[in-house]
Design a protein around this motif. Structure first.
Motif: not given
Length: 192
Positions: A156-164
């Motif tokens: 989730v943190a990785g995807f949040d980073s990518t999406i941001s």
């Protein structure tokens, strides 16, 4: 023909610059560690990691041709070319290197985007790609820390980073990534 580990390494390492091969070695190491920690088969995790970027440095025209001619996920062609190598890599792993394990193929196919209902192996390879020792981007240390506690929290943190990052750059976000993130958030909420 099924390739040995050594033959796979030899074949894949010649298809990318030394810096990218160093990244692949890091993903192999991280995949094995995560597999051991979370109860997956380290050998299968390593195989997926070896092959995860096999097509990364292929010409875009060649990847497009493979996607079109083999009726792979044509929707990818409407999105960032950085996503194409995963789909092509899974195809090549099966066609050229004799990988028949659907979980290994899916771990390669979804290592950049994620998807809903990711398998344990898919989560491991995707997360290993974010946290391998050579990665250096804002927030990577937080993702590494979370990865030690939970695959889902780390992803989730990785995807949040990518999406941001994509939002900051005003880029299109691949729908599977949003679906993958939301699915993982639901899994985490259900655990509470």
């Amino acid at each position: 023909m099924v390739y040995s580990r050594e033959a796979l390494i030899e074949a894949v390492s010649t298809q990318m610059p030394a810096k990218r091969w160093k990244h692949t070695l890091g993903v192999m190491e991280s995949s094995i560690q995560l597999a051991e920690q979370y109860g997956a088969d380290p050998e299968r995790a390593e195989t997926a990691a070896i092959l995860h970027d096999v097509a990364k440095y292929w010409p875009v025209e060649r990847m497009k041709e493979i996607i079109e001619q083999n009726h792979l996920n044509l929707n990818l062609l409407k999105h960032d070319k950085q996503l194409w190598h995963s789909e092509v890599g899974a195809f090549v792993a099966e066609q050229d290197y004799g990988i028949t394990d659907p979980d290994i193929l899916n771990a390669i196919r979804f290592h950049t985007s994620g998807r809903e209902d990711m398998s344990l192996l898919e989560k491991i390879v995707c997360l290993a790609d974010y946290i391998e020792p050579g990665r250096d981007f804002p927030g990577v240390d937080k993702i590494r820390k979370l990865a030690k506690e939970s695959l889902e929290e780390g992803l989730v943190a990785g995807f949040d980073s990518t999406i941001s990052l994509l939002l900051e750059k005003r880029r299109v976000i691949f729908p599977l990534t949003v679906l993958a993130r939301n699915d993982l958030v639901r899994i985490l909420e259900d655990k509470i």
